[in-house]
Design a protein around this motif. Structure first.
Motif, mmCIF file in Angstrom:
data_model
loop_
_atom_site.group_PDB
_atom_site.id
_atom_site.type_symbol
_atom_site.label_atom_id
_atom_site.label_comp_id
_atom_site.label_asym_id
_atom_site.label_seq_id
_atom_site.Cartn_x
_atom_site.Cartn_y
_atom_site.Cartn_z
ATOM 1 N N MET A 24 0.840 -1.178 0.000
ATOM 2 C CA MET A 24 0.000 0.000 0.000
ATOM 3 C C MET A 24 0.887 1.244 0.000
ATOM 4 N N ALA A 25 0.526 2.215 -0.810
ATOM 5 C CA ALA A 25 1.298 3.453 -0.913
ATOM 6 C C ALA A 25 1.131 4.288 0.354
ATOM 7 N N ALA A 26 2.152 5.053 0.654
ATOM 8 C CA ALA A 26 2.091 5.937 1.813
ATOM 9 C C ALA A 26 1.058 7.042 1.573
ATOM 10 N N LEU A 27 0.394 7.446 2.627
ATOM 11 C CA LEU A 27 -0.587 8.518 2.545
ATOM 12 C C LEU A 27 0.127 9.844 2.321
ATOM 13 N N ARG A 28 -0.341 10.604 1.347
ATOM 14 C CA ARG A 28 0.259 11.901 1.044
ATOM 15 C C ARG A 28 -0.604 13.004 1.641
ATOM 16 N N GLU A 29 0.026 14.039 2.161
ATOM 17 C CA GLU A 29 -0.692 15.184 2.709
ATOM 18 C C GLU A 29 -0.851 16.228 1.619
ATOM 19 N N ILE A 30 -2.088 16.347 1.118
ATOM 20 C CA ILE A 30 -2.388 17.256 0.021
ATOM 21 C C ILE A 30 -3.293 18.370 0.537
ATOM 22 N N ALA A 31 -2.979 19.609 0.180
ATOM 23 C CA ALA A 31 -3.786 20.763 0.559
ATOM 24 C C ALA A 31 -4.284 21.466 -0.703
ATOM 25 N N LEU A 32 -5.426 22.097 -0.578
ATOM 26 C CA LEU A 32 -6.015 22.870 -1.673
ATOM 27 C C LEU A 32 -6.044 24.335 -1.257
ATOM 28 N N THR A 33 -5.582 25.195 -2.134
ATOM 29 C CA THR A 33 -5.639 26.633 -1.878
ATOM 30 C C THR A 33 -6.017 27.353 -3.170
ATOM 31 N N VAL A 34 -6.255 28.648 -3.043
ATOM 32 C CA VAL A 34 -6.599 29.473 -4.205
ATOM 33 C C VAL A 34 -5.611 30.635 -4.265
ATOM 34 N N GLU A 35 -5.064 30.866 -5.451
ATOM 35 C CA GLU A 35 -4.140 31.985 -5.685
ATOM 36 C C GLU A 35 -4.814 33.008 -6.593
ATOM 37 N N GLU A 36 -4.624 34.272 -6.266
ATOM 38 C CA GLU A 36 -5.088 35.341 -7.151
ATOM 39 C C GLU A 36 -3.867 35.845 -7.914
ATOM 40 N N ARG A 37 -3.826 35.567 -9.198
ATOM 41 C CA ARG A 37 -2.664 35.924 -10.021
ATOM 42 C C ARG A 37 -2.860 37.235 -10.762
ATOM 43 N N GLY A 38 -4.021 37.781 -10.635
ATOM 44 C CA GLY A 38 -4.374 39.064 -11.235
ATOM 45 C C GLY A 38 -5.765 39.412 -10.736
ATOM 46 N N THR A 39 -6.174 40.643 -10.887
ATOM 47 C CA THR A 39 -7.488 41.038 -10.407
ATOM 48 C C THR A 39 -8.574 40.176 -11.053
ATOM 49 N N GLY A 40 -9.315 39.469 -10.219
ATOM 50 C CA GLY A 40 -10.402 38.628 -10.720
ATOM 51 C C GLY A 40 -9.947 37.370 -11.429
ATOM 52 N N GLN A 41 -8.686 36.993 -11.279
ATOM 53 C CA GLN A 41 -8.154 35.780 -11.898
ATOM 54 C C GLN A 41 -7.687 34.838 -10.788
ATOM 55 N N LEU A 42 -8.575 33.928 -10.413
ATOM 56 C CA LEU A 42 -8.326 33.034 -9.290
ATOM 57 C C LEU A 42 -8.107 31.608 -9.783
ATOM 58 N N TYR A 43 -7.060 30.982 -9.274
ATOM 59 C CA TYR A 43 -6.657 29.643 -9.700
ATOM 60 C C TYR A 43 -6.562 28.727 -8.484
ATOM 61 N N TRP A 44 -7.091 27.519 -8.592
ATOM 62 C CA TRP A 44 -6.901 26.537 -7.523
ATOM 63 C C TRP A 44 -5.508 25.947 -7.664
ATOM 64 N N VAL A 45 -4.932 25.555 -6.541
ATOM 65 C CA VAL A 45 -3.589 24.963 -6.513
ATOM 66 C C VAL A 45 -3.595 23.819 -5.503
ATOM 67 N N LEU A 46 -3.076 22.659 -5.919
ATOM 68 C CA LEU A 46 -2.889 21.542 -5.002
ATOM 69 C C LEU A 46 -1.437 21.555 -4.534
ATOM 70 N N LEU A 47 -1.260 21.443 -3.231
ATOM 71 C CA LEU A 47 0.054 21.470 -2.606
ATOM 72 C C LEU A 47 0.281 20.174 -1.844
ATOM 73 N N GLU A 48 1.521 19.733 -1.803
ATOM 74 C CA GLU A 48 1.871 18.550 -1.019
ATOM 75 C C GLU A 48 2.824 18.964 0.089
ATOM 76 N N ALA A 49 2.539 18.501 1.298
ATOM 77 C CA ALA A 49 3.402 18.791 2.440
ATOM 78 C C ALA A 49 4.690 17.998 2.302
ATOM 79 N N VAL A 50 5.800 18.673 2.552
ATOM 80 C CA VAL A 50 7.108 18.022 2.563
ATOM 81 C C VAL A 50 7.815 18.447 3.839
ATOM 82 N N SER A 51 8.513 17.516 4.443
ATOM 83 C CA SER A 51 9.187 17.797 5.694
ATOM 84 C C SER A 51 10.559 17.164 5.669
#
Length: 75
Positions: A1-28
């Motif tokens: 079984m693969a190790a569980l990955r810690e994934i987060a979802l956030t939203v970035e505003e790259r310009g006025t009214g231009q919002l993009y979802w972004v998936l991030l993975e925790a690394v330590s």
């Protein structure tokens, strides 16, 4: 079984009214309690509102989980 990955979802505003979802993975390094994140996937099309970008991102995260994509490296 693969190790569980810690994934987060956030939203970035790259310009006025231009919002993009972004998936991030925790690394330590294991040496400290700090957690850093790296981008693993993001939207190619902007959404006009934070809530719509978040909803589209949640669907992308769900599709990734359903496809078993958590066990593979994502670019």
């Amino acid at each position: 079984m693969a190790a569980l990955r810690e994934i987060a979802l956030t939203v970035e505003e790259r310009g006025t009214g231009q919002l993009y979802w972004v998936l991030l993975e925790a690394v330590s390094s294991g040496e400290t309690e700090e957690i850093h994140y790296r981008k693993i996937r993001s939207a190619t099309l902007a959404q006009p509102t934070y809530s719509s970008a978040l909803a589209v991102g949640a669907n992308a995260l769900r599709r990734l989980a359903d496809s078993g994509g958590f066990s593979e490296t994502i670019i």
